[in-house]
Scaffold this motif. Structure first.
Motif, PDB file in Angstrom:
ATOM      1  N   TYR A 227      60.342  50.146 -45.428  1.00 52.81           N
ATOM      2  CA  TYR A 227      60.198  49.024 -44.503  1.00 52.81           C
ATOM      3  C   TYR A 227      61.416  48.127 -44.637  1.00 52.81           C
ATOM      4  O   TYR A 227      61.698  47.604 -45.711  1.00 52.81           O
ATOM      5  CB  TYR A 227      58.924  48.223 -44.783  1.00 52.81           C
ATOM      6  CG  TYR A 227      58.650  47.197 -43.706  1.00 52.81           C
ATOM      7  CD1 TYR A 227      58.221  47.603 -42.446  1.00 52.81           C
ATOM      8  CD2 TYR A 227      58.861  45.839 -43.932  1.00 52.81           C
ATOM      9  CE1 TYR A 227      57.993  46.679 -41.443  1.00 52.81           C
ATOM     10  CE2 TYR A 227      58.631  44.907 -42.938  1.00 52.81           C
ATOM     11  CZ  TYR A 227      58.200  45.334 -41.681  1.00 52.81           C
ATOM     12  OH  TYR A 227      57.977  44.420 -40.683  1.00 52.81           O
ATOM     13  N   ASN A 228      62.161  48.009 -43.549  1.00 52.74           N
ATOM     14  CA  ASN A 228      63.430  47.275 -43.558  1.00 52.74           C
ATOM     15  C   ASN A 228      64.336  47.755 -44.690  1.00 52.74           C
ATOM     16  O   ASN A 228      65.023  46.962 -45.346  1.00 52.74           O
ATOM     17  CB  ASN A 228      63.189  45.770 -43.663  1.00 52.74           C
ATOM     18  CG  ASN A 228      62.648  45.173 -42.372  1.00 52.74           C
ATOM     19  OD1 ASN A 228      62.736  45.789 -41.315  1.00 52.74           O
ATOM     20  ND2 ASN A 228      62.069  43.985 -42.457  1.00 52.74           N
ATOM     21  N   MET A 233      56.696  54.270 -50.064  1.00 51.97           N
ATOM     22  CA  MET A 233      56.036  55.453 -50.631  1.00 51.97           C
ATOM     23  C   MET A 233      56.939  56.663 -50.468  1.00 51.97           C
ATOM     24  O   MET A 233      57.665  56.787 -49.481  1.00 51.97           O
ATOM     25  CB  MET A 233      54.699  55.722 -49.928  1.00 51.97           C
ATOM     26  CG  MET A 233      53.928  56.922 -50.477  1.00 51.97           C
ATOM     27  SD  MET A 233      52.465  57.329 -49.490  1.00 51.97           S
ATOM     28  CE  MET A 233      53.206  58.049 -48.017  1.00 51.97           C
ATOM     29  N   LYS A 234      56.880  57.545 -51.452  1.00 51.32           N
ATOM     30  CA  LYS A 234      57.588  58.817 -51.399  1.00 51.32           C
ATOM     31  C   LYS A 234      56.587  59.901 -51.777  1.00 51.32           C
ATOM     32  O   LYS A 234      55.857  59.753 -52.764  1.00 51.32           O
ATOM     33  CB  LYS A 234      58.769  58.808 -52.373  1.00 51.32           C
ATOM     34  CG  LYS A 234      59.564  60.101 -52.413  1.00 51.32           C
ATOM     35  CD  LYS A 234      60.719  59.978 -53.401  1.00 51.32           C
ATOM     36  CE  LYS A 234      61.525  61.264 -53.467  1.00 51.32           C
ATOM     37  NZ  LYS A 234      62.637  61.163 -54.447  1.00 51.32           N
ATOM     38  N   LYS A 256      58.795  40.362 -39.623  1.00 49.93           N
ATOM     39  CA  LYS A 256      59.026  41.369 -38.602  1.00 49.93           C
ATOM     40  C   LYS A 256      60.058  42.376 -39.090  1.00 49.93           C
ATOM     41  O   LYS A 256      60.970  42.030 -39.839  1.00 49.93           O
ATOM     42  CB  LYS A 256      59.512  40.714 -37.311  1.00 49.93           C
ATOM     43  CG  LYS A 256      58.493  39.797 -36.661  1.00 49.93           C
ATOM     44  CD  LYS A 256      59.053  39.173 -35.403  1.00 49.93           C
ATOM     45  CE  LYS A 256      58.030  38.249 -34.747  1.00 49.93           C
ATOM     46  NZ  LYS A 256      58.562  37.621 -33.504  1.00 49.93           N
ATOM     47  N   GLY A 257      59.901  43.633 -38.656  1.00 50.30           N
ATOM     48  CA  GLY A 257      60.857  44.634 -39.118  1.00 50.30           C
ATOM     49  C   GLY A 257      60.524  46.023 -38.615  1.00 50.30           C
ATOM     50  O   GLY A 257      59.772  46.195 -37.643  1.00 50.30           O
ATOM     51  N   ILE A 258      61.076  47.018 -39.297  1.00 50.47           N
ATOM     52  CA  ILE A 258      60.934  48.408 -38.876  1.00 50.47           C
ATOM     53  C   ILE A 258      60.434  49.259 -40.040  1.00 50.47           C
ATOM     54  O   ILE A 258      61.034  49.262 -41.121  1.00 50.47           O
ATOM     55  CB  ILE A 258      62.276  48.966 -38.370  1.00 50.47           C
ATOM     56  CG1 ILE A 258      62.759  48.169 -37.150  1.00 50.47           C
ATOM     57  CG2 ILE A 258      62.146  50.450 -38.013  1.00 50.47           C
ATOM     58  CD1 ILE A 258      64.132  48.583 -36.661  1.00 50.47           C
ATOM     59  N   LEU A 259      59.334  49.955 -39.798  1.00 49.84           N
ATOM     60  CA  LEU A 259      58.820  50.946 -40.751  1.00 49.84           C
ATOM     61  C   LEU A 259      59.433  52.295 -40.376  1.00 49.84           C
ATOM     62  O   LEU A 259      59.299  52.750 -39.232  1.00 49.84           O
ATOM     63  CB  LEU A 259      57.302  51.025 -40.693  1.00 49.84           C
ATOM     64  CG  LEU A 259      56.654  51.966 -41.717  1.00 49.84           C
ATOM     65  CD1 LEU A 259      56.594  51.297 -43.078  1.00 49.84           C
ATOM     66  CD2 LEU A 259      55.251  52.379 -41.269  1.00 49.84           C
ATOM     67  N   PHE A 275      58.842  52.641 -36.514  1.00 47.94           N
ATOM     68  CA  PHE A 275      57.758  51.870 -35.920  1.00 47.94           C
ATOM     69  C   PHE A 275      58.120  50.403 -36.054  1.00 47.94           C
ATOM     70  O   PHE A 275      58.349  49.895 -37.161  1.00 47.94           O
ATOM     71  CB  PHE A 275      56.420  52.163 -36.634  1.00 47.94           C
ATOM     72  CG  PHE A 275      55.247  51.437 -36.044  1.00 47.94           C
ATOM     73  CD1 PHE A 275      54.517  52.004 -35.002  1.00 47.94           C
ATOM     74  CD2 PHE A 275      54.872  50.188 -36.515  1.00 47.94           C
ATOM     75  CE1 PHE A 275      53.433  51.351 -34.458  1.00 47.94           C
ATOM     76  CE2 PHE A 275      53.784  49.531 -35.985  1.00 47.94           C
ATOM     77  CZ  PHE A 275      53.050  50.098 -34.940  1.00 47.94           C
ATOM     78  N   ILE A 276      58.186  49.707 -34.911  1.00 42.42           N
ATOM     79  CA  ILE A 276      58.594  48.301 -34.909  1.00 42.42           C
ATOM     80  C   ILE A 276      57.363  47.426 -35.154  1.00 42.42           C
ATOM     81  O   ILE A 276      56.348  47.534 -34.460  1.00 42.42           O
ATOM     82  CB  ILE A 276      59.251  47.918 -33.580  1.00 42.42           C
ATOM     83  CG1 ILE A 276      60.524  48.743 -33.370  1.00 42.42           C
ATOM     84  CG2 ILE A 276      59.587  46.430 -33.541  1.00 42.42           C
ATOM     85  CD1 ILE A 276      61.176  48.549 -32.025  1.00 42.42           C
ATOM     86  N   VAL A 277      57.442  46.556 -36.134  1.00 41.16           N
ATOM     87  CA  VAL A 277      56.371  45.607 -36.457  1.00 41.16           C
ATOM     88  C   VAL A 277      56.812  44.240 -35.972  1.00 41.16           C
ATOM     89  O   VAL A 277      57.803  43.684 -36.454  1.00 41.16           O
ATOM     90  CB  VAL A 277      56.093  45.591 -37.977  1.00 41.16           C
ATOM     91  CG1 VAL A 277      55.006  44.571 -38.299  1.00 41.16           C
ATOM     92  CG2 VAL A 277      55.684  46.973 -38.464  1.00 41.16           C
ATOM     93  N   ASN A 278      56.067  43.673 -35.041  1.00 45.78           N
ATOM     94  CA  ASN A 278      56.419  42.331 -34.552  1.00 45.78           C
ATOM     95  C   ASN A 278      55.180  41.576 -34.082  1.00 45.78           C
ATOM     96  O   ASN A 278      54.101  42.069 -34.165  1.00 45.78           O
ATOM     97  CB  ASN A 278      57.471  42.413 -33.429  1.00 45.78           C
ATOM     98  CG  ASN A 278      57.030  43.308 -32.291  1.00 45.78           C
ATOM     99  OD1 ASN A 278      55.832  43.465 -32.031  1.00 45.78           O
ATOM    100  ND2 ASN A 278      57.990  43.901 -31.597  1.00 45.78           N
TER     101      ASN A 278
END
Length: 278
Positions: A227-228, A233-234, A256-259, A275-278
């Motif tokens: 995330y950003n 997780m791996k 806000k950011g990008i997964l 996936f954009i989180v906003n």
């Protein structure tokens, strides 16, 4: 001569599976569970954890495994792992091992977490090849190991012919869909649903019913979630994950950011999706 030998082996293997299925249905339930525990103790426990102490979490203070006692479809058995401790800097689950004792390859996956996951919970669909415990072993950052398990009755998933929808999985291989479960909550654990199109071929299954052709194993083997740019997780996976892998996991968006999810398979193909989180 070689073809004759292979056909003989396939016939004998099929006969063995049929006999095993009949015997399994007449065995007492507790006997099947004992066989699964025996496979764990004799073949898996020491090979994975050597002589490290493992606390069986009967009181479910650290984790719990939920799975159907009788799977409706052995190739798509739903399994969820619920953890009882938050992922804090002081104490967190660093790694989760998931096993199906009686599968040809018992390891389902190994999942490495950071505190940015918020929770080390997981949900997935798996193949169950024989009546078996599904067990999860959580390794804490302190080094302690905790185990929980759930028994599943199912047979033959790893050698079952794939459904017709495998053609769609092959045509759209690597396509990902992500969905946030519920509304986004910043600075709290959020649940993400990830689906990946992939045939996840075991190498033990014929391509079609009645076929004697067994294509080589070909499955999603790694996942990296960020995330950003910060790791969440791996995962290292095996063919025990069902066709078109579907997983749920948590992450904490501070803002806000990008997964980003990156995946590879056993043929060295690689895919990435945002996936954009906003």
């Amino acid at each position: 001569m070689l073809n004759t030998t292979i056909k003989t082996l396939i016939f004998v293997t099929g006969l063995f599976i049929s006999i095993s299925a009949v015997l399994a249905d007449v065995m007492p339930h507790d006997w099947r569970q004992k066989l699964s525990d025996q496979a764990w103790e004799e073949n898996l426990r020491f090979a994975t954890f050597q002589d490290r102490e493992i606390f069986e979490d009967a009181e479910q203070n650290v984790l719990e495994v939920k799975a159907p006692y009788r799977a409706e479809d052995a190739t798509l058995a739903p399994v969820s792992i619920h953890t009882k401790i938050p992922q804090s800097d002081e104490l967190y689950i660093r790694r989760m091992h998931v096993f199906i004792d009686k599968n040809p390859v018992p390891l389902v996956g190994m999942f490495d977490f950071t505190t940015a996951s918020g929770k080390a919970d997981l949900a997935m669909r798996v193949r169950v090849n024989d009546h078996s415990y599904v067990r999860a072993i959580a390794e804490l950052n302190t080094g302690e190991l905790y185990m929980a398990k759930s028994f599943v009755r199912a047979m033959g998933a790893c050698s079952a012919p794939p459904p017709k929808s495998i053609d769609d999985s092959i045509a759209n291989m690597g396509m990902m869909k992500m969905k946030l479960i519920g509304d986004v909550e910043y600075k709290k654990p959020n649940l993400m649903q990830l689906k990946i199109k992939h045939p996840n071929i075991t190498g033990l299954q014929p391509m079609r019913i009645g076929s004697h052709v067994h294509p080589p194993a070909h499955f999603v083997n790694t996942l990296n979630v960020n995330y950003n740019g910060a790791p969440i997780m791996k995962a290292t996976l095996t063919f025990a994950i069902s066709m078109d892998p579907s997983l749920r996991f948590f992450f904490i968006p501070e803002d806000k950011g990008i997964l980003t999810v990156e995946a590879t398979d056993t043929k060295n193909a690689a895919w990435s999706s945002d996936f954009i989180v906003n």
